[in-house]
Scaffold this motif. Structure first.
Motif, PDB file in Angstrom:
ATOM      1  N   GLY A 357      46.963  -6.080 -23.541  1.00  0.00           N
ATOM      2  CA  GLY A 357      45.512  -6.207 -23.586  1.00  0.00           C
ATOM      3  C   GLY A 357      45.053  -7.454 -22.871  1.00  0.00           C
ATOM      4  N   LEU A 358      43.759  -7.556 -22.674  1.00  0.00           N
ATOM      5  CA  LEU A 358      43.133  -8.689 -21.966  1.00  0.00           C
ATOM      6  C   LEU A 358      42.154  -9.374 -22.925  1.00  0.00           C
ATOM      7  CD1 LEU A 358      43.006 -10.048 -19.158  1.00  0.00           C
ATOM      8  CD2 LEU A 358      41.022  -8.623 -18.689  1.00  0.00           C
ATOM      9  N   VAL A 359      42.211 -10.708 -23.005  1.00  0.00           N
ATOM     10  CA  VAL A 359      41.367 -11.477 -23.932  1.00  0.00           C
ATOM     11  C   VAL A 359      40.404 -12.345 -23.131  1.00  0.00           C
ATOM     12  CG1 VAL A 359      41.323 -13.079 -25.861  1.00  0.00           C
ATOM     13  CG2 VAL A 359      43.249 -11.521 -25.595  1.00  0.00           C
ATOM     14  N   PRO A 360      39.096 -12.147 -23.259  1.00  0.00           N
ATOM     15  CA  PRO A 360      38.132 -13.088 -22.674  1.00  0.00           C
ATOM     16  C   PRO A 360      38.025 -14.328 -23.567  1.00  0.00           C
ATOM     17  CG  PRO A 360      37.168 -10.888 -22.992  1.00  0.00           C
ATOM     18  CD  PRO A 360      38.427 -10.940 -23.773  1.00  0.00           C
ATOM     19  N   VAL A 361      38.097 -15.505 -22.949  1.00  0.00           N
ATOM     20  CA  VAL A 361      38.055 -16.769 -23.682  1.00  0.00           C
ATOM     21  C   VAL A 361      36.918 -17.620 -23.110  1.00  0.00           C
ATOM     22  CG1 VAL A 361      39.314 -18.852 -24.321  1.00  0.00           C
ATOM     23  CG2 VAL A 361      40.525 -16.677 -24.139  1.00  0.00           C
ATOM     24  N   TYR A 362      36.102 -18.171 -24.006  1.00  0.00           N
ATOM     25  CA  TYR A 362      34.983 -19.026 -23.617  1.00  0.00           C
ATOM     26  C   TYR A 362      35.183 -20.413 -24.224  1.00  0.00           C
ATOM     27  CZ  TYR A 362      32.792 -14.640 -22.296  1.00  0.00           C
ATOM     28  OH  TYR A 362      32.516 -13.442 -21.724  1.00  0.00           O
ATOM     29  N   SER A 397      47.700 -13.979 -16.852  1.00  0.00           N
ATOM     30  CA  SER A 397      47.225 -12.650 -16.464  1.00  0.00           C
ATOM     31  C   SER A 397      46.603 -11.901 -17.636  1.00  0.00           C
ATOM     32  CB  SER A 397      48.384 -11.841 -15.893  1.00  0.00           C
ATOM     33  OG  SER A 397      49.360 -11.595 -16.901  1.00  0.00           O
ATOM     34  N   ALA A 398      46.913 -12.321 -18.870  1.00  0.00           N
ATOM     35  CA  ALA A 398      46.354 -11.656 -20.041  1.00  0.00           C
ATOM     36  C   ALA A 398      45.098 -12.340 -20.556  1.00  0.00           C
ATOM     37  CB  ALA A 398      47.395 -11.594 -21.159  1.00  0.00           C
ATOM     38  N   VAL A 539      43.773 -26.212 -28.148  1.00  0.00           N
ATOM     39  CA  VAL A 539      43.339 -25.089 -27.314  1.00  0.00           C
ATOM     40  C   VAL A 539      44.497 -24.578 -26.455  1.00  0.00           C
ATOM     41  CG1 VAL A 539      41.773 -24.408 -25.460  1.00  0.00           C
ATOM     42  CG2 VAL A 539      40.932 -25.822 -27.327  1.00  0.00           C
ATOM     43  N   GLN A 540      45.260 -25.500 -25.850  1.00  0.00           N
ATOM     44  CA  GLN A 540      46.366 -25.069 -24.997  1.00  0.00           C
ATOM     45  C   GLN A 540      47.401 -24.269 -25.792  1.00  0.00           C
ATOM     46  OE1 GLN A 540      48.048 -28.068 -22.364  1.00  0.00           O
ATOM     47  NE2 GLN A 540      46.150 -29.244 -22.476  1.00  0.00           N
ATOM     48  N   GLN A 541      47.799 -24.782 -26.960  1.00  0.00           N
ATOM     49  CA  GLN A 541      48.796 -24.067 -27.761  1.00  0.00           C
ATOM     50  C   GLN A 541      48.273 -22.697 -28.192  1.00  0.00           C
ATOM     51  OE1 GLN A 541      49.658 -26.743 -30.975  1.00  0.00           O
ATOM     52  NE2 GLN A 541      51.002 -28.045 -29.762  1.00  0.00           N
ATOM     53  N   THR A 542      47.007 -22.663 -28.602  1.00  0.00           N
ATOM     54  CA  THR A 542      46.437 -21.394 -29.061  1.00  0.00           C
ATOM     55  C   THR A 542      46.358 -20.385 -27.922  1.00  0.00           C
ATOM     56  OG1 THR A 542      45.133 -22.645 -30.670  1.00  0.00           O
ATOM     57  CG2 THR A 542      44.475 -20.371 -30.250  1.00  0.00           C
ATOM     58  N   LEU A 543      45.929 -20.836 -26.723  1.00  0.00           N
ATOM     59  CA  LEU A 543      45.812 -19.917 -25.592  1.00  0.00           C
ATOM     60  C   LEU A 543      47.169 -19.363 -25.181  1.00  0.00           C
ATOM     61  CD1 LEU A 543      43.123 -21.526 -23.250  1.00  0.00           C
ATOM     62  CD2 LEU A 543      42.875 -19.623 -24.827  1.00  0.00           C
ATOM     63  N   LEU A 544      48.197 -20.201 -25.137  1.00  0.00           N
ATOM     64  CA  LEU A 544      49.520 -19.717 -24.738  1.00  0.00           C
ATOM     65  C   LEU A 544      50.028 -18.671 -25.733  1.00  0.00           C
ATOM     66  CD1 LEU A 544      51.189 -23.054 -23.558  1.00  0.00           C
ATOM     67  CD2 LEU A 544      50.327 -21.193 -22.135  1.00  0.00           C
ATOM     68  N   HIS A 545      49.855 -18.949 -27.012  1.00  0.00           N
ATOM     69  CA  HIS A 545      50.296 -17.970 -28.014  1.00  0.00           C
ATOM     70  C   HIS A 545      49.443 -16.715 -27.949  1.00  0.00           C
ATOM     71  CE1 HIS A 545      52.144 -16.553 -31.728  1.00  0.00           C
ATOM     72  NE2 HIS A 545      50.923 -16.253 -32.170  1.00  0.00           N
ATOM     73  N   LEU A 546      48.146 -16.879 -27.761  1.00  0.00           N
ATOM     74  CA  LEU A 546      47.246 -15.727 -27.684  1.00  0.00           C
ATOM     75  C   LEU A 546      47.594 -14.849 -26.485  1.00  0.00           C
ATOM     76  CD1 LEU A 546      44.701 -14.466 -28.975  1.00  0.00           C
ATOM     77  CD2 LEU A 546      43.336 -15.854 -27.426  1.00  0.00           C
ATOM     78  N   GLY A 547      47.906 -15.462 -25.334  1.00  0.00           N
ATOM     79  CA  GLY A 547      48.265 -14.683 -24.154  1.00  0.00           C
ATOM     80  C   GLY A 547      49.565 -13.922 -24.338  1.00  0.00           C
ATOM     81  N   ARG A 548      50.546 -14.540 -24.994  1.00  0.00           N
ATOM     82  CA  ARG A 548      51.828 -13.851 -25.190  1.00  0.00           C
ATOM     83  C   ARG A 548      51.666 -12.650 -26.116  1.00  0.00           C
ATOM     84  NH1 ARG A 548      53.577 -19.403 -25.860  1.00  0.00           N
ATOM     85  NH2 ARG A 548      54.524 -20.157 -23.928  1.00  0.00           N
ATOM     86  N   THR A 549      50.871 -12.840 -27.175  1.00  0.00           N
ATOM     87  CA  THR A 549      50.671 -11.699 -28.074  1.00  0.00           C
ATOM     88  C   THR A 549      49.834 -10.610 -27.410  1.00  0.00           C
ATOM     89  OG1 THR A 549      48.727 -12.806 -29.049  1.00  0.00           O
ATOM     90  CG2 THR A 549      50.873 -13.159 -30.108  1.00  0.00           C
ATOM     91  N   ALA A 550      48.898 -10.992 -26.527  1.00  0.00           N
ATOM     92  CA  ALA A 550      48.111  -9.984 -25.815  1.00  0.00           C
ATOM     93  C   ALA A 550      48.993  -9.167 -24.879  1.00  0.00           C
ATOM     94  CB  ALA A 550      46.976 -10.649 -25.037  1.00  0.00           C
TER      95      ALA A 550
END
Length: 572
Positions: A357-362, A397-398, A539-550
């Motif tokens: 999946g793809l996650v939009p992040v603001y 990419s996610a 934010v960096q740690q959360t984004l990396l984990h969020l992208g891997r799960t996506a």
């Protein structure tokens, strides 16, 4: 040098006027009177009869006088006050009222005339710059082009002034003109150089286009040919016939390598055939070319032909003879790397890639005056985030990242994009005002629109995530909750992670976060810059984990607070 208009220093008798030396042809006899004005008797010729021979009198020169002089003692300062003019005066004057001349005791007419003229020239010069000497000269000559009657009884009937910069100002004007000339020459040279560069660029573009066209023609000409190594050698020799010996040496080495590979394949095929015979898969009697000692590269294919019967039978059971009268293989054999054997009618299809999946992040950043001391840390945060995501392109990419700043209003400084090394890091500046309502309204407009756009581009879009950094106190504390409620009520409402590091951080984080466990606050007495740095780590740690799960097709928003930040509703 002076011009004396009263020819006798003391009053003399009337009958002694003729004794005065160098008596001009036109004079006026002025008689002093007791308690009254002076009386004037004009005498035009020397032969005229004299009256009152013993009466005391003064003789006043009525002739026209012309003089030229340079103004040296009176500074003629120009308008900027830093430079001066120098002036040359050509003046003509005469006595108009002899009684007033005697009354004022005008002994030197030049002092009176030059005093008046230099004063007028000085006032006029102050209106012009040093490079406007001609304009200043024209203005003063127009002003003095008339009959000027002075209070001392003198009339200026002619006056011409020539003005020009003094020596220092002349050097300045010359240097200024030379600088302008050099600037013009430089501009001409620059335009000429630009023309040359443009010409070179156009010529190079033309050459590059010609090379591309020629290469396309060559590729089109070779499109129907079989491009093996021998063909490549022929093409090379056609272009470089002088390197025939090197090409033949390379061809010989290729032949040697092919022969070596042929031997290896033949040996491998022979070993495979022996293995199949030893295990009873095939019989030697079925392979007449093997008994004749001929095992070529098509041995396996011929073996496969033998092993493909029309009426398959069950496999040979353990303990039975390896050479039954009639042997048939159960199914075709496919050879895998390393000599392994896979049984079955066809190779199994590879495992399908996991759906992602793809996650939009603001990322919403506070750029009010309260963040003025942390602009550098905020910029470092954006650069670190780019480095982390660009260094993990699979994770990037996610994700799609957008950066929005707010103060009195809201600005999208980075539109929603996939972060890479080519992504430009926006610059941040602080301005007065701190209002949450504009940025929440902006999110209400952007999040649904961009989510719909992404759904048209990819198969699956996960729920958007907003990281909201609050530093200053909201000036619209009564208004922004309505905008917050509108955002959370939308179908595409985001997960809003609120991090408050200003005053009353717990209350601000609780009110902004979409859920209590998504509220983060700085610890008490924390430094603002240090809190921003910790927010960057979060934010960096959360984004990396969020992208891997996506990438794995699920969404896992996990907040691990670094030292200096704490959750407002317990650990999540």
């Amino acid at each position: 040098m002076s011009v004396s208009l009263i020819l006798n220093e003391r009053a003399i008798a009337r009958n002694r006027v003729g004794e005065l030396p160098d008596l001009p042809p036109a004079v006026a006899i002025v008689y002093p009177t007791q308690g009254g004005p002076f009386e004037v008797e004009q005498v035009r010729t020397r032969g005229q009869r004299w009256f009152g021979k013993a009466r005391p009198c003064y003789v006043v020169d009525l002739s026209d006088h012309r003089r030229q002089a340079a103004v040296t003692k009176t500074p003629l300062t120009c308008s900027n006050g830093g430079h001066r003019f120098q002036a040359t005066i050509d003046v003509g004057f005469r006595v108009q009222d002899p009684a007033r001349v005697v009354e004022r005791n005008v002994r030197d007419a030049l002092a009176v005339v030059y005093g008046y003229l230099t004063d007028r020239i000085r006032l006029c010069a102050a209106r012009f710059s040093v490079i406007e000497a001609t304009s200043a000269q024209l203005a003063i000559n127009q002003e003095l082009d008339r009959q000027i009657q002075l209070s001392e009884g003198i009339t200026i009937y002619y006056c011409k002034v020539q003005m020009e910069p003094d020596e220092a100002a002349a050097r300045y004007v010359k240097e200024l003109e030379e600088a302008q000339w050099r600037s013009q020459l430089g501009a001409h040279a620059h335009r000429a150089k630009l023309g040359e560069v443009r010409s070179e660029v156009e010529i190079e573009d033309f050459r590059a286009a010609a090379r591309r066209q020629r290469e396309q023609q060559e590729r089109a000409a070779l499109a129907g040919d079989r491009l093996d190594f021998e063909q490549l050698i022929r093409e090379f020799l056609a272009r470089h016939p002088e390197q025939t010996s090197q090409a033949l040496e390379q061809l010989a080495r290729v032949r040697e390598a092919e022969a070596a590979q042929w031997d290896v394949r033949e040996q491998r095929d022979a070993e495979m055939t022996r293995y199949l015979i030893q295990h009873g898969v095939i019989r030697e009697v079925d392979l007449p070319w093997l008994r004749q000692g001929r095992l070529g590269p098509d041995a396996v294919s011929r073996t496969a032909g033998v092993l493909a019967p029309s009426n398959p039978s069950p496999q040979i059971a353990p303990g039975t003879s390896p050479h039954p009268p009639v042997h048939q293989a159960p199914a075709p054999v496919a050879l895998q790397g390393g000599g392994a054997v896979q049984w079955g009618g066809s190779a199994a299809p590879p495992a399908s890639a996991p759906s992602g999946g793809l996650v939009p992040v603001y990322l919403v950043l506070d750029t009010s005056v309260a963040s003025s001391g942390s602009v550098t840390e905020l910029g470092n945060m954006l650069r670190s985030m780019q480095t982390a995501l660009a260094g993990s392109p699979d994770v990037a990419s996610a994700l799609r990242l957008s950066v929005i700043t707010y103060n009195n209003g809201a600005d999208v400084v980075l539109p929603l994009t996939e972060v890479s090394w080519r992504t430009g890091v926006p610059g941040l500046i602080t301005t007065p005002g701190c209002r949450y309502r504009p940025v929440l309204r902006r999110l209400t407009d952007l999040v649904p629109m961009e989510t719909e756009r992404l759904k048209q581009q990819v198969q699956r879009v996960l729920r958007p995530v907003v990281f909201f950094l609050a530093v200053g106190q909201a000036e619209d504390d009564v208004e922004w909750p309505t905008a917050h409620a509108d955002l959370m009520a939308h179908t595409y409402h985001p997960h809003l992670v609120a991090c408050a590091i200003g005053q009353d951080p717990v209350r601000v984080a609780q009110r902004l976060a979409s859920r209590p466990e998504l509220g983060i606050a700085a610890v008490e007495s924390a430094d603002t810059n240090q809190s921003v740095a910790q927010f960057s780590v979060l934010v960096q740690q959360t984004l990396l984990h969020l992208g891997r799960t996506a990438l794995a097709g699920r969404m896992e928003l996990r907040l691990d607070c670094p030292q200096g930040l704490r959750p407002v509703a317990g650990e999540y």
